[in-house]
Design a protein around this motif. Structure first.
Motif, short mmCIF file in Angstrom:
data_model
loop_
_atom_site.label_atom_id
_atom_site.label_comp_id
_atom_site.label_asym_id
_atom_site.label_seq_id
_atom_site.Cartn_x
_atom_site.Cartn_y
_atom_site.Cartn_z
N GLY A 31 0.79 -1.24 0.00
CA GLY A 31 0.00 0.00 0.00
C GLY A 31 0.81 1.28 0.00
N VAL A 33 2.17 4.59 -1.22
CA VAL A 33 1.85 5.58 -2.26
C VAL A 33 2.64 6.88 -2.07
N ALA A 34 3.28 7.04 -0.92
CA ALA A 34 3.99 8.31 -0.68
C ALA A 34 5.27 8.03 0.09
N ARG A 66 1.47 5.21 3.41
CA ARG A 66 0.23 4.81 2.74
C ARG A 66 -0.61 6.04 2.42
N ALA A 67 -1.75 5.79 1.78
CA ALA A 67 -2.60 6.90 1.34
C ALA A 67 -3.07 7.74 2.52
#
Ligand SMILES: Nc1ncnc2c1ncn2[C@@H]1O[C@H](COP(=O)(O)OP(=O)(O)OP(=O)(O)O)[C@@H](O)[C@H]1O
Ligand SMILES: [Mg+2]
Length: 505
Positions: A31, A33-34, A66-67
């Motif tokens: 997961g 994303v960043a 994660r998001a």
């Protein structure tokens, strides 16, 4: 993928190594994303710190998000297994300096097992804090024993202490915890400290250590490794596996030639640029033997301690009994190993107070072996409710041999894979719930030995698992046999000697 044919570590210095180029085992959290690393790297540069390629890759993985903006490895934690003298303290220390400088009021606990290691780490990070570009961020570095701290001008602080002195319990408001010497860490000590993080929005827990000495209490470290290697294997087969933990293992090949410089490079990505030949040679001389050098100098886990167990020693000991019940419904479990070269026979007895299991025999199986085994089982057909057999390699032949000996169809059950995996989790649950017993046995008992190396192996996609021996000479069939017998005695409705079933469950 880069096109460069990179040998992991090795003697050549690629211009930029990725994390997987320097790791032996790697299990990333899912997961992502960043990334938190770019801001940390900028802060490090302001402090005059530039990470080497593999340190950048490691920091990127540790600080991945994660998001929801939280660390991807925030829940399961970061586990790092490396050799000594690789630059762990430097890398993790500088990341933490940057995090402290970037957000005011950051509170970090840095614990080692030994007081001596704690002192050394504190001194080396204080030396770093005194560098001209870092010093302006630092308010003070009190050094009294038990009070070692690095305090930043913005109120952030790093507290140092040794777990052997009980440091770290009940300190509130902690954002980051570093467990150095994580190969010496009992579950209790981890649990004592982790609640401190529960109230923090985005905590980070880092465990770092060298492969454990056989004497080290390394349950926590081993369990994390076991879980990570399992995930890594399943992903290698193409399975999508979610994970909230990061596991990074850097080490030379198994059974390395301890004098091979290529292996030094694989074991230590800082060799020869940062870690000079002399430091590794010194380590070789100071360590008591070659095995210790291979562990601590090259980061390789012992094969013997590769063995892991799912049922813990205390759980297993708590279900051992001296007096064995005699009366009740009996089932027999027969487990063949994968290639049909070994077989074990176990019994389970459902009595008034619970279920008792026992290993009857486990042995290698020769071609003629099925006959005598079937004879032995058939002789007991009047007292046994059910024979449960698993292991494709021998089950069909044994079924036929039992039928030839007039054992009724209804009394023989060939376990399906689903039933087999159900029996394995049933044993695990029953031991943990204390609803099953086994005989208290002297050292060297085959069932104890099997349980001591029996761990989970995923079977299929839905979380089902079976027993696997985690050492080369380990035998999982006794653990499987008692699982099958337990399953049999729990599920059978047959009562030998009675015409109709009286059991309801
Ligand atoms: N990117 C870097 N820039 C400058 N110095 C570095 C860098 N990486 C590592 N070093 C230096 O390498 C040396 C060894 O690092 P460190 O003490 O962090 O190793 P370690 O893995 O913690 O060792 P030990 O296992 O003995 O605790 C230190 O002198 C450190 O300053
Ligand atoms: Mg160190």
């Amino acid at each position: 993928m880069t096109s460069t044919p990179t040998t992991r570590g090795g003697t050549r210095t690629p211009s930029k190594r990725r994390l997987s180029d320097v790791t032996k085992h790697l299990s990333m959290p899912s997961g992502i994303v960043a990334h938190g690393y770019p801001a940390v790297a900028r802060q490090c540069r302001k402090m005059g710190v530039v990470h080497d390629d593999w340190q950048q890759a490691l920091a990127t993985a540790i600080l991945a998000k994660r998001a929801n903006g939280l660390y991807a490895a925030g829940v399961g934690g970061v586990t790092l297994s490396t050799c000594r003298q690789v630059g762990k303290t430097f890398t993790i220390g500088t990341i933490i300096f940057a995090l402290c400088a970037l957000s005011r009021g950051t509170k970090v606990l840095w614990t080692s097992h030994h007081g001596k290691t704690t002192d050394e780490t504190f001194e080396s990070l204080v030396a770093l804090a005194q560098k001209p570009q870092i010093a302006p961020y630092i308010r003070k570095t009190p050094s009294g024993s038990g009070k070692q701290q690095i305090v930043f001008t913005n109120g952030s602080r790093i507290l140092f202490g040794a777990r052997e002195h009980g440091f770290g319990r009940g300190i509130p408001g902690v954002t980051v915890v570093v467990f150095d010497e994580a190969q010496i860490l009992k579950a209790g000590a981890l649990n004592d400290m982790v609640p401190a993080l529960n109230t923090i929005k985005n905590p980070l827990v880092l465990l770092m250590g060298t492969p454990p000495d056989p004497k080290d209490p390394a349950e926590v470290f081993k369990a994390r490794r076991r879980k990570a290697l399992d995930i890594e294997q399943r992903r290698a087969k193409g399975e999508k596996v979610a994970s909230n933990a990061l596991y990074v293992e850097i080490g030379a090949d198994d059974d390395p030639d301890p004098d091979d410089r290529r292996q030094w490079g694989k074991g230590n990505p800082s060799y020869p640029d940062r870690t000079p030949e002399a430091s590794i040679e010194r380590m070789r001389e100071l360590l008591p033997d070659v095995a210790a050098f291979i562990r601590e100098g090259l980061g390789v886990w012992d094969r013997e301690v590769n063995g892991t167990r799912l049922i813990t020693e205390p759980e297993w000991a708590a279900t051992a009994v001296g007096i064995v019940p005699q009366e009740g419904v009996k089932a027999i479990g027969v487990a063949f190993n994968l290639d049909g070269t070994r077989v074990s026979v176990s019994g389970a007895l459902k009595h008034a107070d619970g279920i008792h299991t026992e290993l009857i025999d486990a042995r290698p199986l020769t071609e003629s072996g099925i006959g005598p085994l079937a004879d032995w089982l058939a002789e007991r057909k009047d007292s046994v409710a059910l024979f449960v057999i698993s292991g494709r390699a021998g089950a069909d032949a044994l079924y036929l041999a039992l039928r030839e000996r007039k054992v009724s169809k209804r009394q023989i059950h060939l376990a399906t894979t689903v039933e087999y995996t159900a029996s394995c989790s049933m044993l695990h649950d029953a031991v943990r719930g204390r609803t099953v017993t086994h005989p208290k046995a002297p050292a060297g008992d085959m069932l104890d030995a099997s349980i001591a190396v029996a761990d989970k192996k995923q079977r299929g996609q839905n979380g089902a698992w079976g027993w696997v021996a985690t050492t080369p000479d380990g035998d999982e069939t006794p653990a499987e046999g008692i699982s099958l017998a337990l399953w049999g005695v729990r599920t059978t409705k047959r009562r030998p000697g009675r015409k109709r079933s009286v059991m309801t469950a």
